[in-house]
Design a protein around this motif. Structure first.
Motif, PDB file in Angstrom:
ATOM      1  N   ARG A 128       0.832  -1.204   0.000  1.00 15.79           N
ATOM      2  CA  ARG A 128       0.000   0.000   0.000  1.00 15.79           C
ATOM      3  C   ARG A 128       0.872   1.261   0.000  1.00 15.79           C
ATOM      4  O   ARG A 128       0.600   2.217  -0.722  1.00 15.79           O
ATOM      5  N   ILE A 129       1.928   1.249   0.805  1.00 13.11           N
ATOM      6  CA  ILE A 129       2.842   2.395   0.822  1.00 13.11           C
ATOM      7  C   ILE A 129       3.467   2.578  -0.560  1.00 13.11           C
ATOM      8  O   ILE A 129       3.565   3.701  -1.064  1.00 13.11           O
ATOM      9  N   SER A 130       3.869   1.485  -1.174  1.00 17.63           N
ATOM     10  CA  SER A 130       4.444   1.543  -2.516  1.00 17.63           C
ATOM     11  C   SER A 130       3.447   2.134  -3.508  1.00 17.63           C
ATOM     12  O   SER A 130       3.819   2.946  -4.370  1.00 17.63           O
ATOM     13  N   ARG A 131       2.190   1.784  -3.396  1.00 18.54           N
ATOM     14  CA  ARG A 131       1.163   2.313  -4.290  1.00 18.54           C
ATOM     15  C   ARG A 131       0.937   3.804  -4.063  1.00 18.54           C
ATOM     16  O   ARG A 131       0.695   4.549  -5.017  1.00 18.54           O
ATOM     17  N   VAL A 132       1.020   4.248  -2.816  1.00 16.39           N
ATOM     18  CA  VAL A 132       0.920   5.688  -2.546  1.00 16.39           C
ATOM     19  C   VAL A 132       2.093   6.408  -3.205  1.00 16.39           C
ATOM     20  O   VAL A 132       1.917   7.413  -3.892  1.00 16.39           O
ATOM     21  N   LEU A 133       3.293   5.880  -3.022  1.00 14.29           N
ATOM     22  CA  LEU A 133       4.481   6.516  -3.584  1.00 14.29           C
ATOM     23  C   LEU A 133       4.470   6.515  -5.115  1.00 14.29           C
ATOM     24  O   LEU A 133       4.981   7.452  -5.739  1.00 14.29           O
ATOM     25  N   ALA A 134       3.871   5.511  -5.718  1.00 12.70           N
ATOM     26  CA  ALA A 134       3.788   5.466  -7.178  1.00 12.70           C
ATOM     27  C   ALA A 134       3.005   6.658  -7.726  1.00 12.70           C
ATOM     28  O   ALA A 134       3.259   7.103  -8.842  1.00 12.70           O
ATOM     29  N   GLU A 135       2.114   7.218  -6.926  1.00 15.21           N
ATOM     30  CA  GLU A 135       1.328   8.384  -7.344  1.00 15.21           C
ATOM     31  C   GLU A 135       2.212   9.613  -7.579  1.00 15.21           C
ATOM     32  O   GLU A 135       1.802  10.553  -8.253  1.00 15.21           O
ATOM     33  N   VAL A 136       3.422   9.611  -6.985  1.00 14.94           N
ATOM     34  CA  VAL A 136       4.367  10.726  -7.177  1.00 14.94           C
ATOM     35  C   VAL A 136       5.667  10.221  -7.808  1.00 14.94           C
ATOM     36  O   VAL A 136       6.735  10.799  -7.614  1.00 14.94           O
ATOM     37  N   ASP A 137       5.568   9.112  -8.530  1.00 16.46           N
ATOM     38  CA  ASP A 137       6.719   8.493  -9.193  1.00 16.46           C
ATOM     39  C   ASP A 137       7.819   8.112  -8.217  1.00 16.46           C
ATOM     40  O   ASP A 137       9.005   8.174  -8.544  1.00 16.46           O
ATOM     41  N   THR A 185       7.672   8.480   5.963  1.00 22.51           N
ATOM     42  CA  THR A 185       7.992   9.710   5.237  1.00 22.51           C
ATOM     43  C   THR A 185       9.006   9.358   4.162  1.00 22.51           C
ATOM     44  O   THR A 185       9.965   8.624   4.414  1.00 22.51           O
ATOM     45  N   ALA A 186       8.763   9.890   2.960  1.00 24.50           N
ATOM     46  CA  ALA A 186       9.672   9.661   1.835  1.00 24.50           C
ATOM     47  C   ALA A 186      10.093  10.993   1.250  1.00 24.50           C
ATOM     48  O   ALA A 186       9.362  11.988   1.342  1.00 24.50           O
ATOM     49  N   VAL A 187      11.241  11.005   0.649  1.00 20.87           N
ATOM     50  CA  VAL A 187      11.721  12.187  -0.050  1.00 20.87           C
ATOM     51  C   VAL A 187      11.205  12.126  -1.483  1.00 20.87           C
ATOM     52  O   VAL A 187      11.144  11.058  -2.093  1.00 20.87           O
ATOM     53  N   LEU A 188      10.780  13.284  -1.994  1.00 19.59           N
ATOM     54  CA  LEU A 188      10.362  13.341  -3.391  1.00 19.59           C
ATOM     55  C   LEU A 188      11.569  13.250  -4.302  1.00 19.59           C
ATOM     56  O   LEU A 188      12.608  13.856  -4.022  1.00 19.59           O
ATOM     57  N   ARG A 189      11.443  12.516  -5.378  1.00 23.65           N
ATOM     58  CA  ARG A 189      12.524  12.435  -6.366  1.00 23.65           C
ATOM     59  C   ARG A 189      12.613  13.756  -7.109  1.00 23.65           C
ATOM     60  O   ARG A 189      11.605  14.381  -7.372  1.00 23.65           O
ATOM     61  N   GLN A 190      13.801  14.144  -7.446  1.00 25.76           N
ATOM     62  CA  GLN A 190      14.014  15.373  -8.216  1.00 25.76           C
ATOM     63  C   GLN A 190      13.632  15.125  -9.666  1.00 25.76           C
ATOM     64  O   GLN A 190      14.040  14.118 -10.243  1.00 25.76           O
ATOM     65  N   THR A 191      12.850  16.003 -10.226  1.00 25.56           N
ATOM     66  CA  THR A 191      12.505  15.904 -11.640  1.00 25.56           C
ATOM     67  C   THR A 191      13.250  16.982 -12.409  1.00 25.56           C
ATOM     68  O   THR A 191      13.443  18.084 -11.924  1.00 25.56           O
ATOM     69  N   SER A 192      13.693  16.619 -13.596  1.00 23.75           N
ATOM     70  CA  SER A 192      14.455  17.598 -14.383  1.00 23.75           C
ATOM     71  C   SER A 192      13.589  18.240 -15.439  1.00 23.75           C
ATOM     72  O   SER A 192      12.507  17.923 -15.693  1.00 23.75           O
TER      73      SER A 192
END
Length: 131
Positions: A59-68, A124-131
């Motif tokens: 479930r956590i993985s699915r939440v994180l997939a929403e923000v790549d 809590t996860a860090v957002l990945r940097q997008t270029s």
């Protein structure tokens, strides 16, 4: 104005209480306590810490997939269990899923809100940097 975005995956059942599954703010994803519920909000594998940990982390993985994002982006987690007796099976599933990734973690013995649940994970996860 504060820039806060909420995340509620469409594949999840409706929230059982008034909250969002996650919020995104300040470069982080704050994930609400996740438990082993299926997409119809039924408890999965009542009393089984190993299976519930696997479902909870999915479930956590699915939440994180929403923000790549992925579980590799988790920086900290708080784990709630009703008894320390559940920790060996929780840790076994945790290690299988996370492998060598070791987020900071705290464990709290606490009652959980739904009968049959033996694992809850807030993270809590860090957002990945997008270029």
């Amino acid at each position: 104005m504060t820039n806060i975005r909420t995340i509620n995956p469409s594949t999840f059942g409706p929230a059982l209480f008034p909250y969002s599954q996650a919020t995104v703010a300040g470069g982080f994803v704050y994930i609400a306590g996740q438990v082993a519920l299926d997409d119809d909000n039924n408890v999965v594998s009542p009393g089984d810490a190993y299976e519930q940990t696997k479902v909870t982390l999915d479930r956590i993985s699915r939440v994180l997939a929403e923000v790549d994002g992925t579980l590799e982006d988790i920086v900290t987690a708080t784990v709630f269990v009703p008894s320390l007796d559940h920790l060996p099976e929780f840790n076994r599933a945790w290690q299988e899923v996370f492998g060598d990734h070791r987020p900071a973690r705290a464990t709290v013995v606490a009652g959980l809100l739904i009968d049959g649940l033996v694992v809850e994970v807030q993270s809590t996860a860090v957002l990945r940097q997008t270029s």
